[in-house]
Motif scaffolding. Sequence first.
Motif, PDB file in Angstrom:
ATOM      1  N   TYR A 176      39.514  36.015  49.412  1.00  0.00           N
ATOM      2  CA  TYR A 176      40.950  35.751  49.284  1.00  0.00           C
ATOM      3  C   TYR A 176      41.580  35.320  50.605  1.00  0.00           C
ATOM      4  O   TYR A 176      42.516  34.527  50.619  1.00  0.00           O
ATOM      5  CB  TYR A 176      41.664  36.971  48.699  1.00  0.00           C
ATOM      6  CG  TYR A 176      41.527  37.012  47.191  1.00  0.00           C
ATOM      7  CD1 TYR A 176      42.381  36.284  46.380  1.00  0.00           C
ATOM      8  CD2 TYR A 176      40.516  37.757  46.592  1.00  0.00           C
ATOM      9  CE1 TYR A 176      42.249  36.290  45.009  1.00  0.00           C
ATOM     10  CE2 TYR A 176      40.377  37.773  45.213  1.00  0.00           C
ATOM     11  CZ  TYR A 176      41.235  37.044  44.418  1.00  0.00           C
ATOM     12  OH  TYR A 176      41.096  37.035  43.063  1.00  0.00           O
ATOM     13  N   ALA A 177      41.059  35.816  51.724  1.00  0.00           N
ATOM     14  CA  ALA A 177      41.580  35.378  53.018  1.00  0.00           C
ATOM     15  C   ALA A 177      41.388  33.876  53.175  1.00  0.00           C
ATOM     16  O   ALA A 177      42.257  33.182  53.724  1.00  0.00           O
ATOM     17  CB  ALA A 177      40.884  36.130  54.145  1.00  0.00           C
ATOM     18  N   LYS A 178      40.274  33.363  52.679  1.00  0.00           N
ATOM     19  CA  LYS A 178      40.009  31.920  52.745  1.00  0.00           C
ATOM     20  C   LYS A 178      40.950  31.155  51.824  1.00  0.00           C
ATOM     21  O   LYS A 178      41.447  30.073  52.187  1.00  0.00           O
ATOM     22  CB  LYS A 178      38.557  31.637  52.354  1.00  0.00           C
ATOM     23  CG  LYS A 178      38.160  30.172  52.443  1.00  0.00           C
ATOM     24  CD  LYS A 178      38.238  29.649  53.861  1.00  0.00           C
ATOM     25  CE  LYS A 178      37.734  28.221  53.955  1.00  0.00           C
ATOM     26  NZ  LYS A 178      37.817  27.688  55.339  1.00  0.00           N
ATOM     27  N   GLY A 179      41.221  31.694  50.646  1.00  0.00           N
ATOM     28  CA  GLY A 179      42.146  31.033  49.730  1.00  0.00           C
ATOM     29  C   GLY A 179      43.529  30.908  50.324  1.00  0.00           C
ATOM     30  O   GLY A 179      44.182  29.867  50.213  1.00  0.00           O
ATOM     31  N   VAL A 180      44.010  31.985  50.965  1.00  0.00           N
ATOM     32  CA  VAL A 180      45.327  31.941  51.617  1.00  0.00           C
ATOM     33  C   VAL A 180      45.311  30.947  52.773  1.00  0.00           C
ATOM     34  O   VAL A 180      46.276  30.200  52.980  1.00  0.00           O
ATOM     35  CB  VAL A 180      45.721  33.353  52.112  1.00  0.00           C
ATOM     36  CG1 VAL A 180      46.959  33.289  53.004  1.00  0.00           C
ATOM     37  CG2 VAL A 180      45.972  34.272  50.923  1.00  0.00           C
ATOM     38  N   GLN A 181      44.202  30.905  53.509  1.00  0.00           N
ATOM     39  CA  GLN A 181      44.100  29.950  54.618  1.00  0.00           C
ATOM     40  C   GLN A 181      44.171  28.507  54.122  1.00  0.00           C
ATOM     41  O   GLN A 181      44.820  27.654  54.740  1.00  0.00           O
ATOM     42  CB  GLN A 181      42.794  30.172  55.379  1.00  0.00           C
ATOM     43  CG  GLN A 181      42.632  29.256  56.582  1.00  0.00           C
ATOM     44  CD  GLN A 181      41.284  29.409  57.246  1.00  0.00           C
ATOM     45  OE1 GLN A 181      40.261  29.483  56.570  1.00  0.00           O
ATOM     46  NE2 GLN A 181      41.287  29.459  58.570  1.00  0.00           N
ATOM     47  N   LEU A 182      43.524  28.223  52.988  1.00  0.00           N
ATOM     48  CA  LEU A 182      43.573  26.880  52.414  1.00  0.00           C
ATOM     49  C   LEU A 182      45.001  26.494  52.053  1.00  0.00           C
ATOM     50  O   LEU A 182      45.417  25.345  52.241  1.00  0.00           O
ATOM     51  CB  LEU A 182      42.674  26.801  51.179  1.00  0.00           C
ATOM     52  CG  LEU A 182      41.163  26.885  51.440  1.00  0.00           C
ATOM     53  CD1 LEU A 182      40.402  27.035  50.128  1.00  0.00           C
ATOM     54  CD2 LEU A 182      40.690  25.635  52.188  1.00  0.00           C
ATOM     55  N   MET A 183      45.763  27.446  51.531  1.00  0.00           N
ATOM     56  CA  MET A 183      47.169  27.194  51.220  1.00  0.00           C
ATOM     57  C   MET A 183      47.961  26.967  52.501  1.00  0.00           C
ATOM     58  O   MET A 183      48.809  26.059  52.584  1.00  0.00           O
ATOM     59  CB  MET A 183      47.747  28.364  50.437  1.00  0.00           C
ATOM     60  CG  MET A 183      47.164  28.552  49.050  1.00  0.00           C
ATOM     61  SD  MET A 183      47.647  27.244  47.902  1.00  0.00           S
ATOM     62  CE  MET A 183      49.382  27.656  47.654  1.00  0.00           C
ATOM     63  N   GLN A 184      47.702  27.776  53.514  1.00  0.00           N
ATOM     64  CA  GLN A 184      48.415  27.661  54.786  1.00  0.00           C
ATOM     65  C   GLN A 184      48.178  26.303  55.432  1.00  0.00           C
ATOM     66  O   GLN A 184      49.094  25.708  56.024  1.00  0.00           O
ATOM     67  CB  GLN A 184      47.956  28.777  55.728  1.00  0.00           C
ATOM     68  CG  GLN A 184      48.698  28.835  57.047  1.00  0.00           C
ATOM     69  CD  GLN A 184      48.189  29.971  57.924  1.00  0.00           C
ATOM     70  OE1 GLN A 184      47.036  30.388  57.801  1.00  0.00           O
ATOM     71  NE2 GLN A 184      49.047  30.487  58.791  1.00  0.00           N
ATOM     72  N   LEU A 185      46.956  25.770  55.298  1.00  0.00           N
ATOM     73  CA  LEU A 185      46.604  24.481  55.902  1.00  0.00           C
ATOM     74  C   LEU A 185      47.025  23.294  55.037  1.00  0.00           C
ATOM     75  O   LEU A 185      46.807  22.144  55.420  1.00  0.00           O
ATOM     76  CB  LEU A 185      45.091  24.420  56.148  1.00  0.00           C
ATOM     77  CG  LEU A 185      44.541  25.437  57.165  1.00  0.00           C
ATOM     78  CD1 LEU A 185      43.019  25.363  57.206  1.00  0.00           C
ATOM     79  CD2 LEU A 185      45.140  25.171  58.544  1.00  0.00           C
ATOM     80  N   GLY A 186      47.588  23.581  53.850  1.00  0.00           N
ATOM     81  CA  GLY A 186      48.017  22.503  52.972  1.00  0.00           C
ATOM     82  C   GLY A 186      46.897  21.857  52.196  1.00  0.00           C
ATOM     83  O   GLY A 186      47.059  20.751  51.665  1.00  0.00           O
ATOM     84  N   ARG A 187      45.743  22.534  52.110  1.00  0.00           N
ATOM     85  CA  ARG A 187      44.605  21.984  51.373  1.00  0.00           C
ATOM     86  C   ARG A 187      44.788  22.111  49.868  1.00  0.00           C
ATOM     87  O   ARG A 187      44.111  21.441  49.092  1.00  0.00           O
ATOM     88  CB  ARG A 187      43.331  22.711  51.793  1.00  0.00           C
ATOM     89  CG  ARG A 187      42.892  22.475  53.232  1.00  0.00           C
ATOM     90  CD  ARG A 187      42.159  21.158  53.367  1.00  0.00           C
ATOM     91  NE  ARG A 187      41.039  21.106  52.464  1.00  0.00           N
ATOM     92  CZ  ARG A 187      39.849  21.670  52.697  1.00  0.00           C
ATOM     93  NH1 ARG A 187      39.673  22.359  53.823  1.00  0.00           N
ATOM     94  NH2 ARG A 187      38.868  21.565  51.831  1.00  0.00           N
ATOM     95  N   GLY A 188      45.678  23.036  49.455  1.00  0.00           N
ATOM     96  CA  GLY A 188      45.953  23.217  48.041  1.00  0.00           C
ATOM     97  C   GLY A 188      47.433  23.447  47.823  1.00  0.00           C
ATOM     98  O   GLY A 188      48.174  23.753  48.765  1.00  0.00           O
ATOM     99  N   ASP A 189      47.857  23.304  46.568  1.00  0.00           N
ATOM    100  CA  ASP A 189      49.276  23.478  46.232  1.00  0.00           C
ATOM    101  C   ASP A 189      49.539  24.760  45.444  1.00  0.00           C
ATOM    102  O   ASP A 189      50.646  25.313  45.506  1.00  0.00           O
ATOM    103  CB  ASP A 189      49.761  22.291  45.389  1.00  0.00           C
ATOM    104  CG  ASP A 189      49.510  20.967  46.073  1.00  0.00           C
ATOM    105  OD1 ASP A 189      49.954  20.805  47.229  1.00  0.00           O
ATOM    106  OD2 ASP A 189      48.861  20.089  45.458  1.00  0.00           O
ATOM    107  N   VAL A 190      48.540  25.211  44.687  1.00  0.00           N
ATOM    108  CA  VAL A 190      48.686  26.366  43.803  1.00  0.00           C
ATOM    109  C   VAL A 190      47.508  27.299  44.030  1.00  0.00           C
ATOM    110  O   VAL A 190      46.359  26.852  44.075  1.00  0.00           O
ATOM    111  CB  VAL A 190      48.723  25.926  42.324  1.00  0.00           C
ATOM    112  CG1 VAL A 190      48.936  27.134  41.420  1.00  0.00           C
ATOM    113  CG2 VAL A 190      49.780  24.866  42.093  1.00  0.00           C
TER     114      VAL A 190
END
Length: 249
Positions: free
Chosen positions: A160-174
Amino acid sequence: MLRRLLAVLMLFAPLLAQASCTRSLRVPFEDWRPYSFMADGKHTGLETELLAAVAKEAGCSVSYVREVPRNRRLPMLLAGELDLLIAATPNRADAAWYTRPYRDEVLGVFMRAEEASMDVRSLDELLRANRRLVTHRGPASVPIINDFAARGLLIWFEEYAKGVQLMQLGRGDVLLGDSVAIIFAARAVDVPLIELPITLLRDPVTYKLSRKSLTEADLRAFNRAIQRLDSSGELQRIRARWLGPGIKR
């Protein structure tokens, strides 16, 4: 003298019946914050505290087994090499026992605070808007995830830390996944995420017990323990201690 001894044994018989565990329960360890993790050399977390309370009430002790791959846990339980799995959804096809539920598991949908729209009511709307979906590669699944994948709009993560990081970097929207795990992972790195009012899944979870290594008396002891702790409010107090005032599960 014999009559007195028998009378004493009869008084203690209910307590002896409840303490049916004959040895420590072998449970696989998983680093899954905030449910289960190591802190200051100690095993802690929401699931850890819940299981400790239930096991103690049932007359059991718990021994965590490390380095057990996820895909080996169920075969080991069925073979009697493990005794208990946490957060299980009952499946009649499994040759295992399931206790009564002890908490709810909730799948949530999150967006970055500056982009979140509380008017969105379904993943279909997000799919039609070509939003990129970030989700956990785990046991829970939602059929529409395949539609995101077919359009090249799906990104998997393991932690989950990686999922939040992906959101923080703008790699995902949802971001889709276990609501509590996402909230804690986002809080840990101060990433503002908003949970959308989309109902995906809210399921009660149970403990899964091995039929090979445990007995029906153990199952009954666990069910009685969960019922007593639920009635006394102890399970809710543990959940509140970990989830805080802003999360109700």
